[in-house]
Design a protein around this motif. Structure first.
Motif, PDB file in Angstrom:
ATOM      1  N   ALA A 119       0.811  -1.212   0.000  1.00 45.99           N
ATOM      2  CA  ALA A 119       0.000   0.000   0.000  1.00 45.99           C
ATOM      3  C   ALA A 119       0.845   1.263   0.000  1.00 45.99           C
ATOM      4  CB  ALA A 119      -0.923  -0.012   1.215  1.00 45.99           C
ATOM      5  N   LEU A 121       3.681   3.964   2.156  1.00 47.70           N
ATOM      6  CA  LEU A 121       3.801   4.550   3.488  1.00 47.70           C
ATOM      7  C   LEU A 121       2.584   5.357   3.922  1.00 47.70           C
ATOM      8  CD1 LEU A 121       6.883   5.622   5.156  1.00 47.70           C
ATOM      9  CD2 LEU A 121       5.227   7.449   4.950  1.00 47.70           C
ATOM     10  N   ILE A 122       2.055   6.172   3.012  1.00 54.21           N
ATOM     11  CA  ILE A 122       0.983   7.081   3.429  1.00 54.21           C
ATOM     12  C   ILE A 122      -0.314   6.327   3.768  1.00 54.21           C
ATOM     13  CG2 ILE A 122      -0.395   9.095   2.759  1.00 54.21           C
ATOM     14  CD1 ILE A 122       2.509   9.798   3.188  1.00 54.21           C
ATOM     15  N   PRO A 123      -0.840   5.491   2.870  1.00 52.63           N
ATOM     16  CA  PRO A 123      -2.056   4.755   3.240  1.00 52.63           C
ATOM     17  C   PRO A 123      -1.852   3.927   4.511  1.00 52.63           C
ATOM     18  CG  PRO A 123      -1.653   4.545   0.903  1.00 52.63           C
ATOM     19  CD  PRO A 123      -0.446   5.217   1.477  1.00 52.63           C
ATOM     20  N   VAL A 126      -1.893   6.314   7.508  1.00 50.66           N
ATOM     21  CA  VAL A 126      -3.207   6.879   7.815  1.00 50.66           C
ATOM     22  C   VAL A 126      -4.126   5.802   8.409  1.00 50.66           C
ATOM     23  CG1 VAL A 126      -5.237   8.017   6.862  1.00 50.66           C
ATOM     24  CG2 VAL A 126      -2.985   8.712   6.116  1.00 50.66           C
ATOM     25  N   ILE A 127      -4.092   4.601   7.826  1.00 46.77           N
ATOM     26  CA  ILE A 127      -4.903   3.516   8.384  1.00 46.77           C
ATOM     27  C   ILE A 127      -4.429   3.174   9.802  1.00 46.77           C
ATOM     28  CG2 ILE A 127      -5.516   1.062   8.163  1.00 46.77           C
ATOM     29  CD1 ILE A 127      -6.931   2.481   6.021  1.00 46.77           C
ATOM     30  N   ARG A 130      -5.492   6.268  12.078  1.00 43.44           N
ATOM     31  CA  ARG A 130      -6.912   6.590  12.185  1.00 43.44           C
ATOM     32  C   ARG A 130      -7.769   5.389  12.547  1.00 43.44           C
ATOM     33  NH1 ARG A 130      -8.764  12.023  10.795  1.00 43.44           N
ATOM     34  NH2 ARG A 130     -10.698  10.867  10.982  1.00 43.44           N
ATOM     35  N   LEU A 213       7.708   8.678  12.826  1.00 47.83           N
ATOM     36  CA  LEU A 213       6.383   8.889  12.255  1.00 47.83           C
ATOM     37  C   LEU A 213       5.273   8.859  13.298  1.00 47.83           C
ATOM     38  CD1 LEU A 213       6.436   6.768   8.962  1.00 47.83           C
ATOM     39  CD2 LEU A 213       6.864   9.197   9.242  1.00 47.83           C
TER      40      LEU A 213
ATOM     41  N   GLY B  46      -6.536   2.419   1.984  1.00 43.23           N
ATOM     42  CA  GLY B  46      -6.054   3.783   2.129  1.00 43.23           C
ATOM     43  C   GLY B  46      -5.561   4.383   0.828  1.00 43.23           C
ATOM     44  N   LEU B  47      -5.433   3.547  -0.210  1.00 45.63           N
ATOM     45  CA  LEU B  47      -4.990   4.064  -1.509  1.00 45.63           C
ATOM     46  C   LEU B  47      -5.994   5.060  -2.098  1.00 45.63           C
ATOM     47  CD1 LEU B  47      -3.436   0.863  -3.113  1.00 45.63           C
ATOM     48  CD2 LEU B  47      -2.251   2.982  -2.586  1.00 45.63           C
ATOM     49  N   LEU B  49      -6.848   7.562  -0.807  1.00 44.00           N
ATOM     50  CA  LEU B  49      -6.333   8.893  -0.457  1.00 44.00           C
ATOM     51  C   LEU B  49      -5.669   9.580  -1.638  1.00 44.00           C
ATOM     52  CD1 LEU B  49      -4.754   8.042   3.000  1.00 44.00           C
ATOM     53  CD2 LEU B  49      -6.712   9.523   2.599  1.00 44.00           C
ATOM     54  N   TYR B  54      -7.645  15.155   1.218  1.00 45.77           N
ATOM     55  CA  TYR B  54      -7.780  14.644   2.579  1.00 45.77           C
ATOM     56  C   TYR B  54      -7.821  15.765   3.618  1.00 45.77           C
ATOM     57  CZ  TYR B  54      -6.695  12.093   6.857  1.00 45.77           C
ATOM     58  OH  TYR B  54      -6.723  11.570   8.118  1.00 45.77           O
ATOM     59  N   ASN B  56      -8.435  16.065   8.088  1.00 47.15           N
ATOM     60  CA  ASN B  56      -8.525  15.257   9.299  1.00 47.15           C
ATOM     61  C   ASN B  56      -9.941  15.092   9.836  1.00 47.15           C
ATOM     62  OD1 ASN B  56      -6.268  13.937  10.382  1.00 47.15           O
ATOM     63  ND2 ASN B  56      -5.246  15.913  10.631  1.00 47.15           N
ATOM     64  N   GLY B  59     -11.873  12.573   7.559  1.00 45.53           N
ATOM     65  CA  GLY B  59     -11.235  11.260   7.594  1.00 45.53           C
ATOM     66  C   GLY B  59     -10.994  10.665   6.217  1.00 45.53           C
ATOM     67  N   ILE B  60     -10.593   9.392   6.229  1.00 50.74           N
ATOM     68  CA  ILE B  60     -10.157   8.736   4.990  1.00 50.74           C
ATOM     69  C   ILE B  60     -11.274   8.649   3.967  1.00 50.74           C
ATOM     70  CG2 ILE B  60      -9.143   6.640   4.022  1.00 50.74           C
ATOM     71  CD1 ILE B  60      -8.256   5.985   6.929  1.00 50.74           C
ATOM     72  N   ILE B 271       8.479  11.571   0.380  1.00 50.38           N
ATOM     73  CA  ILE B 271       7.159  11.200   0.881  1.00 50.38           C
ATOM     74  C   ILE B 271       7.048  11.497   2.376  1.00 50.38           C
ATOM     75  CG2 ILE B 271       5.653   9.214   1.358  1.00 50.38           C
ATOM     76  CD1 ILE B 271       6.512   8.078  -1.359  1.00 50.38           C
ATOM     77  N   VAL B 272       8.080  11.145   3.144  1.00 47.59           N
ATOM     78  CA  VAL B 272       8.011  11.395   4.588  1.00 47.59           C
ATOM     79  C   VAL B 272       7.973  12.898   4.869  1.00 47.59           C
ATOM     80  CG1 VAL B 272       9.264  11.198   6.763  1.00 47.59           C
ATOM     81  CG2 VAL B 272       9.034   9.214   5.278  1.00 47.59           C
ATOM     82  N   LEU B 275       4.562  14.060   4.187  1.00 43.87           N
ATOM     83  CA  LEU B 275       3.660  13.672   5.272  1.00 43.87           C
ATOM     84  C   LEU B 275       3.827  14.606   6.464  1.00 43.87           C
ATOM     85  CD1 LEU B 275       1.751  11.559   6.618  1.00 43.87           C
ATOM     86  CD2 LEU B 275       3.791  10.334   7.341  1.00 43.87           C
ATOM     87  N   GLN B 276       5.101  14.935   6.782  1.00 44.68           N
ATOM     88  CA  GLN B 276       5.359  15.811   7.934  1.00 44.68           C
ATOM     89  C   GLN B 276       4.785  17.210   7.720  1.00 44.68           C
ATOM     90  OE1 GLN B 276       9.580  15.157   8.169  1.00 44.68           O
ATOM     91  NE2 GLN B 276       9.379  13.787   9.940  1.00 44.68           N
ATOM     92  N   ILE B 280      -1.155  14.943   2.551  1.00 45.89           N
ATOM     93  CA  ILE B 280      -1.519  13.534   2.491  1.00 45.89           C
ATOM     94  C   ILE B 280      -1.850  13.102   1.061  1.00 45.89           C
ATOM     95  CG2 ILE B 280      -3.182  11.806   3.269  1.00 45.89           C
ATOM     96  CD1 ILE B 280      -1.453  12.596   5.517  1.00 45.89           C
ATOM     97  N   THR B 283       1.216  13.027  -1.524  1.00 46.42           N
ATOM     98  CA  THR B 283       2.212  12.000  -1.194  1.00 46.42           C
ATOM     99  C   THR B 283       1.630  10.603  -1.397  1.00 46.42           C
ATOM    100  OG1 THR B 283       1.602  12.303   1.114  1.00 46.42           O
ATOM    101  CG2 THR B 283       3.680  13.274   0.404  1.00 46.42           C
ATOM    102  N   ALA B 284       0.333  10.436  -1.125  1.00 45.95           N
ATOM    103  CA  ALA B 284      -0.283   9.129  -1.381  1.00 45.95           C
ATOM    104  C   ALA B 284      -0.249   8.828  -2.879  1.00 45.95           C
ATOM    105  CB  ALA B 284      -1.716   9.093  -0.863  1.00 45.95           C
ATOM    106  N   LEU B 288       1.489   5.688  -4.621  1.00 43.65           N
ATOM    107  CA  LEU B 288       0.778   4.756  -5.505  1.00 43.65           C
ATOM    108  C   LEU B 288       1.571   4.534  -6.788  1.00 43.65           C
ATOM    109  CD1 LEU B 288      -1.693   3.044  -6.129  1.00 43.65           C
ATOM    110  CD2 LEU B 288      -2.835   5.086  -6.995  1.00 43.65           C
TER     111      LEU B 288
END
Lengths: 291, 315
Positions: A119, A121-123, A126-127, A130, A213, B46-47, B49, B54, B56, B59-60, B271-272, B275-276, B280, B283-284, B288
């Motif tokens: 999947a 890192l991000i999905p 988040v999963i 959350r 993270l 979560g893909l 996303l 996105y 908070n 949510g997803i 990506i990290v 995310l920081q 979201i 980077t998702a 992918l």
């Protein structure tokens, strides 16, 4: 004949030089950690300390809570997580050697699927945060790595080398599958368990990303994250010790302390490593068996 | 079916207990399968996303869809070209120097060391760095590269050269990164090939040397072919990981320094960092792309190798 002697000598010279290159940096870490801070400021790092000075260790040991807590936490999750993963993965590896297990095909497909595509890192992040609420939760160190496809296949490959008739006769004698595993399979598979245990401990001990993270609570930082903060931010060390008001008046030997802490982080690896040497050839030979 | 080599009477008894047996097997498989579902398969959901804006609060699954906008950002972003260039460049370079050539050369040379003691010693020394974390290795790099007290600058000034601000000059980092990656992992890479070499039939060498073949010719004609099955598996898995460079190395070795990002930022660190800073969706989308390309490259490489030499493909 003469040529081949020269060749062998050349090979030895190559490896002796390589050995020095591989080991010297670790020796310099040790040397710097027991050096005098002023010597380093004046003359730079060196393999042989000009004078021996244990101030760094004295300061660290005086207030060991932050580092000690990280070590304790990391060691516990490393041991518990590795044992959990070994148990779970070897059980699956074992049943996948049984041709009459009805779910053999679908589970194998699931394993291959997880190896082919992940999947990302991000999905996952988040999963995990959350849905599973793994943020600032110690479970994130233990659970997500549990079902490792490579490890399962490694166990399966190793177990399929054990003669089925041994297990069959135990089965006829009335042993159940768990007993067969504990009494027949386990003793014959010490090498693979040992190597997987060692690798699991090391990779968990060396894990850095998970704390970065998932953790904002300092109490849940692993040792690598604490180390990293000490290296990239000298203030971290100063603040940690000045906060206690004990060291504010003297100069804090930041460099030597960094390397003393670094050595504490490497120490378990240095201690475990020689013990595991004898299992390597066996364990790695399994890894190279083609699927 | 060797595994069923039991007598007919036993087989009849076994059919009755077949259901019990399968129940026991299922119970044993359950924990690992559950973990696989929860932590490998559920995150796939979560893909979505990658196709959402996105936030908070929603949510997803509640956040609004935004079509392919996340991918647009990824094509238009100016950093992306550099990040991709770094990622692919490092991956191919490391694959060639470390996973293929380096490992094979180490294995071939180690195979010539017949003394058990020396062989052990060399193996141990070469393996040690592989068990150090990238965080500890970044401390070691700092020993060498620290501008004031570092060993590299000590050497440079002794030689009468000007010292270098290593953590400010991005141009040196491709060499530093590949160098440390080799230092860390070449021993392990070599050991895998070495294990494959140990299966060589030693009579081949005797026959070859009777025929007057020198050491190098023996290595080329007998040992190297022995390594090729391993090399093709390495090639397939590494091609699948071309976009998935180590995060720990690229984050820690340059000590997360902004000035070095032009040569040290790769997809995993990008990506990290995204995310920081809370991006979201985009980077998702990058993730992918990374996964899809990885799977395609893995399967393509495997298919090509299967065509060239079926026995050497993974499946």
């Amino acid at each position: 004949m003469k040529n081949s002697k020269m060749f062998i000598t050349g090979v030895h010279i190559f490896f002796i030089m390589a050995t020095v290159v591989f080991l010297a940096p670790v020796l310099i870490v040790i040397a710097v950690s027991i050096s005098n801070e002023n010597d380093i400021m004046q003359y730079g790092f060196s393999l042989i300390p000009r004078s021996i000075d244990f101030t760094a260790y004295q300061i660290i040991l005086k207030d060991f809570t932050v580092i000690g807590r990280a070590i304790l936490l990391t060691a516990s999750v490393a041991v518990v997580g590795t044992i959990l993963a070994l148990t779970v993965n070897s059980l699956l590896g074992y049943v996948l050697t049984k041709p009459d297990f009805i779910f053999r095909k679908p589970i194998t497909l699931m394993l291959i699927g997880s190896m082919l595509f992940n999947a990302g890192l991000i999905p996952t992040f988040v999963i995990n945060t959350r849905v599973y609420h793994f943020g600032n939760n110690i479970l994130v160190y233990l659970l997500p790595g549990l079902g490792g496809a490579w490890a399962v296949i490694l166990f399966r490959t190793f177990f399929s080398g054990i003669s089925p008739s041994l297990m069959e006769s135990a089965y006829i004698d009335g042993a159940n599958e768990l007993q067969i595993m504990a009494k027949i399979v386990l003793p014959m598979s010490k090498a693979i368990y040992a190597i997987q245990f060692f690798m699991g401990i090391i990779s968990r001990w060396n894990n850095f990303q998970t704390s970065l993270l998932y953790m904002t609570d300092e109490k849940l930082y692993t040792i690598q994250y604490v180390l990293q903060r000490n290296l990239t931010d000298a203030k971290t060390i100063k603040q940690a010790y000045e906060a206690f008001g004990m060291m504010a008046d003297i100069n804090i030997p930041i460099m030597t302390m960094r390397y003393a802490i670094c050595l504490i982080g490497i120490l378990p690896v240095l201690l475990l490593f020689p013990l595991m040497q004898k299992f390597f050839s066996k364990g790695i030979a399994v890894g190279s068996v083609k699927e | 079916m060797k595994a069923n080599g039991a007598s007919p009477a036993v087989m009849a008894g076994r059919r009755k207990s077949q259901r019990h047996r399968n129940l026991a097997f299922s119970a044993m498989a359950f924990p690992a399968v559950l973990a696989l579902i929860l932590f490998e398969y559920v995150p796939l959901s979560g893909l979505v996303l990658a196709f959402k804006n996105y936030n908070n609060v929603d949510g997803i699954f509640g956040s609004p869809w935004n079509g392919l906008d996340n991918f647009k950002f990824f094509v238009e972003s100016s950093d992306m070209a550099i990040v991709l260039r770094n990622t692919i460049g490092y991956s191919l370079c490391i694959m060639l120097l470390l996973n293929l050539l380096g490992g094979m050369i180490i294995a071939l040379l180690l195979y010539e060391v017949r003394s058990r003691f020396a062989n052990r010693l060399y193996q141990t020394a070469m393996l040690l760095p592989d068990f150090l974390s990238w965080v500890s290795i970044s401390f070691i790099a700092f020993l060498l590269l620290n501008p004031e007290s570092g060993i590299m600058n000590q050497l440079l000034t002794t030689l009468g050269l000007r010292s270098i601000e290593w953590y400010n000059e991005a141009g040196y980092w491709p060499f530093i990164i590949v160098g440390f990656q080799l230092w860390k992992a070449v021993g392990m890479s070599g050991l895998y090939y070495y294990a494959a070499l140990l299966n060589t039939d030693t009579q081949l060498f005797e026959a070859a040397s009777l025929d007057g073949a020198g050491k190098l010719r023996q290595i080329w004609h007998i040992s190297v072919p022995q390594l090729l099955p391993m090399a093709s598996i390495v090639l397939i898995t590494q091609m699948g990981a071309v976009l998935s460079t180590s995060f720990d190395m690229f984050y820690n070795l340059p000590m997360n320094t902004g000035a070095l990002q032009s040569t040290t930022n790769v997809l995993s660190t990008h990506i990290v960092r995204g995310l920081q800073s809370g991006q979201i969706g985009s980077t998702a989308a990058i993730g992918l792309f990374q996964s899809v390309v990885g799977t395609i490259l893995f399967l393509t490489t495997n298919a090509i190798i299967r065509k060239l030499s079926p026995a050497k493909a993974m499946f």
